[in-house]
Design a protein around this motif. Sequence first.
Motif, PDB file in Angstrom:
ATOM      1  N   GLU A 131     -46.215  18.227 -20.097  1.00  0.00           N
ATOM      2  CA  GLU A 131     -46.955  18.724 -21.251  1.00  0.00           C
ATOM      3  C   GLU A 131     -46.382  20.021 -21.798  1.00  0.00           C
ATOM      4  O   GLU A 131     -46.846  20.525 -22.818  1.00  0.00           O
ATOM      5  CB  GLU A 131     -48.430  18.948 -20.858  1.00  0.00           C
ATOM      6  CG  GLU A 131     -49.220  17.667 -20.645  1.00  0.00           C
ATOM      7  CD  GLU A 131     -49.388  16.887 -21.929  1.00  0.00           C
ATOM      8  OE1 GLU A 131     -49.858  17.479 -22.926  1.00  0.00           O
ATOM      9  OE2 GLU A 131     -49.036  15.699 -21.940  1.00  0.00           O
ATOM     10  N   GLY A 132     -45.391  20.571 -21.118  1.00  0.00           N
ATOM     11  CA  GLY A 132     -44.766  21.800 -21.597  1.00  0.00           C
ATOM     12  C   GLY A 132     -45.501  23.063 -21.204  1.00  0.00           C
ATOM     13  O   GLY A 132     -45.284  24.126 -21.807  1.00  0.00           O
ATOM     14  N   ARG A 133     -46.352  22.974 -20.193  1.00  0.00           N
ATOM     15  CA  ARG A 133     -47.067  24.160 -19.741  1.00  0.00           C
ATOM     16  C   ARG A 133     -46.104  25.112 -19.028  1.00  0.00           C
ATOM     17  O   ARG A 133     -45.139  24.688 -18.379  1.00  0.00           O
ATOM     18  CB  ARG A 133     -48.197  23.786 -18.779  1.00  0.00           C
ATOM     19  CG  ARG A 133     -49.221  22.855 -19.373  1.00  0.00           C
ATOM     20  CD  ARG A 133     -50.280  23.579 -20.144  1.00  0.00           C
ATOM     21  NE  ARG A 133     -51.197  22.615 -20.724  1.00  0.00           N
ATOM     22  CZ  ARG A 133     -51.211  22.242 -21.995  1.00  0.00           C
ATOM     23  NH1 ARG A 133     -50.360  22.785 -22.852  1.00  0.00           N
ATOM     24  NH2 ARG A 133     -52.052  21.342 -22.438  1.00  0.00           N
ATOM     25  N   ARG A 134     -46.408  26.368 -19.091  1.00  0.00           N
ATOM     26  CA  ARG A 134     -45.584  27.383 -18.424  1.00  0.00           C
ATOM     27  C   ARG A 134     -45.791  27.357 -16.924  1.00  0.00           C
ATOM     28  O   ARG A 134     -44.847  27.589 -16.154  1.00  0.00           O
ATOM     29  CB  ARG A 134     -45.943  28.757 -18.990  1.00  0.00           C
ATOM     30  CG  ARG A 134     -45.248  29.928 -18.306  1.00  0.00           C
ATOM     31  CD  ARG A 134     -45.713  31.231 -18.934  1.00  0.00           C
ATOM     32  NE  ARG A 134     -45.318  32.391 -18.164  1.00  0.00           N
ATOM     33  CZ  ARG A 134     -45.686  33.640 -18.439  1.00  0.00           C
ATOM     34  NH1 ARG A 134     -46.478  33.856 -19.496  1.00  0.00           N
ATOM     35  NH2 ARG A 134     -45.290  34.642 -17.697  1.00  0.00           N
ATOM     36  N   GLY A 135     -47.037  27.120 -16.509  1.00  0.00           N
ATOM     37  CA  GLY A 135     -47.300  27.166 -15.078  1.00  0.00           C
ATOM     38  C   GLY A 135     -48.585  26.473 -14.695  1.00  0.00           C
ATOM     39  O   GLY A 135     -49.234  25.788 -15.501  1.00  0.00           O
ATOM     40  N   LEU A 136     -48.952  26.665 -13.445  1.00  0.00           N
ATOM     41  CA  LEU A 136     -50.093  25.983 -12.850  1.00  0.00           C
ATOM     42  C   LEU A 136     -50.819  26.935 -11.922  1.00  0.00           C
ATOM     43  O   LEU A 136     -50.193  27.572 -11.072  1.00  0.00           O
ATOM     44  CB  LEU A 136     -49.592  24.757 -12.074  1.00  0.00           C
ATOM     45  CG  LEU A 136     -50.596  23.850 -11.382  1.00  0.00           C
ATOM     46  CD1 LEU A 136     -51.416  23.089 -12.426  1.00  0.00           C
ATOM     47  CD2 LEU A 136     -49.875  22.849 -10.482  1.00  0.00           C
ATOM     48  N   LEU A 137     -52.144  27.074 -12.108  1.00  0.00           N
ATOM     49  CA  LEU A 137     -52.971  27.855 -11.185  1.00  0.00           C
ATOM     50  C   LEU A 137     -53.555  26.910 -10.159  1.00  0.00           C
ATOM     51  O   LEU A 137     -54.236  25.926 -10.512  1.00  0.00           O
ATOM     52  CB  LEU A 137     -54.100  28.569 -11.938  1.00  0.00           C
ATOM     53  CG  LEU A 137     -53.823  30.022 -12.361  1.00  0.00           C
ATOM     54  CD1 LEU A 137     -52.700  30.052 -13.386  1.00  0.00           C
ATOM     55  CD2 LEU A 137     -55.084  30.677 -12.919  1.00  0.00           C
ATOM     56  N   VAL A 138     -53.289  27.185  -8.874  1.00  0.00           N
ATOM     57  CA  VAL A 138     -53.699  26.275  -7.808  1.00  0.00           C
ATOM     58  C   VAL A 138     -54.260  27.055  -6.628  1.00  0.00           C
ATOM     59  O   VAL A 138     -54.024  28.262  -6.496  1.00  0.00           O
ATOM     60  CB  VAL A 138     -52.500  25.431  -7.313  1.00  0.00           C
ATOM     61  CG1 VAL A 138     -51.977  24.529  -8.405  1.00  0.00           C
ATOM     62  CG2 VAL A 138     -51.386  26.328  -6.784  1.00  0.00           C
ATOM     63  N   PRO A 139     -54.989  26.387  -5.733  1.00  0.00           N
ATOM     64  CA  PRO A 139     -55.397  27.025  -4.474  1.00  0.00           C
ATOM     65  C   PRO A 139     -54.164  27.374  -3.641  1.00  0.00           C
ATOM     66  O   PRO A 139     -53.145  26.678  -3.707  1.00  0.00           O
ATOM     67  CB  PRO A 139     -56.251  25.951  -3.791  1.00  0.00           C
ATOM     68  CG  PRO A 139     -56.673  25.029  -4.893  1.00  0.00           C
ATOM     69  CD  PRO A 139     -55.560  25.038  -5.883  1.00  0.00           C
TER      70      PRO A 139
END
Length: 506
Positions: A131-139
């Motif tokens: 999707e072209g997102r810069r990053g991901l916030l995860v546990p």
Amino acid sequence: MLSKVYAAALRGVEAVPVEVEVSVGPGEQKVVVVGLPDAAVRESVERVSAAMTSSGFHLPPGKTTINLAPADLRKEGPSFDLAIGIAWLMASEQSSIGDAADYTIIGELALTGKVRRVKGVLPVALSARAEGRRGLLVPPDNAAEAAVVEGLEVIPVKNLREAASFIAGTAPISPTYVDTKSLFEHQANGEYDLAEVKGQETVKRALEIAAAGGHNLILIGPPGTGKSMIAKRLGTILPPLTLDEALETTRIHSVAGLLEAKQALVTQRPFRAPHHTASDAGLLGGNINPSPGEISLAHHGVLFLDELPEFRRSVLETMRQPLEDGHVTISRAAGTMTFPAEFMLVAAMNPTPDGKMPAESRSSPREIQNYLGRISGPLLDRIDLHVEVPPVKFREMDSQSGGESSATIRERVLEARRAQYRRWRGKPSCNARMQSRHLQKHCALDDPTRDLLRAAMEELDLSARAYDRILKVSRTMADLAGTESIQAEHVSEAIQYRSLDRQIWT
């Protein structure tokens, strides 16, 4: 005020982007969740509200509407908690929007505000990158799993306040990085070794052929002959997973929730051994919202079915198509989903109901025939190697010298796989996956060898599918021998591995 962040919902082994919209406005004090949520998602309101107050935030007055779009996609599980919490804080102006549009947010919230691990993070990371997102916030416990996806910032957040501060830009967090090459350096499993198996040289030869060509295998012998012991050591001679295979395998295990905390990749080929009481759904996958079954969890690995005739026949028959196609398609009210299922089938069984050889069995011929008849001919056609496992003789058991080690056999297997890779360039992945067009080109026989195969086909009344299996196994034997052409001895040995077919079976 209206706010929006991005999350993702699992659909099979894929992740679908989901927009989490929160609107806070005047009206009666209540919270409404829309967008086809299941019970776990509806309950997220209670978890998120408690997490907000525990983290020092307040619940805004008036009506709060939480929308999960697209509205026609069912949302399941607690993985939307963190995204809802962030969007709720932004809508109530307790946190600034910051870089929210650049990140996909996923995680379960505890009542204290702590972010707990969820399943399916790897597919979400792949979706976020697409999707072209810069990053991901995860546990934090899922960070290593997501970090194997290159080109994506993976931000581990411990709690709701830390996540809100990062999105607002007031508390930078260093991304998690994983060296995927190092993960494959410590994957050797020293628990099993074929050198521990006394005798059974013929069976070990068949195991080597199966590993070299990715062939299905059935072991037939009385109890105590080492069928299960040998099958469990197949993984020690299989070639290592490639990075692409590891990603595919990890994605399936991630969706099934089988990854350990902070585990990045599945680096060893799976070995699944379901009990003979397994249901159709347990083997193929199922439930209301289809999830991977045992054959998908064995993708790029081994599915071991011990006591094969004890499985319900309906369960065994469901494997016929996946064995041919390398995937399984499941249709439910929630939709139709396809799961990968390219596995090696290894089965074990007794020759008679009481476990003894036919000449020693007290079972009647009809009882023996009914027992063997639980396995259909079409299923047997899809098993390349039928191997008899005789009792081990005393002098072999008493011998202090072991046979070849798994490492030695594995080197020959790897060399044969390299020959197949040079021939196929990865498609098909091994000889067992050859199609008819491949057989015509790469399994040509000279006239004497063709006459030998013709005579065996007529005498044993073998099927057309058995003919293909013989050619595939012969091709693997030629690769093990380092020869380009298939010799008569290769075909002759391959024919011996069809002992349960048709005329002999009945």
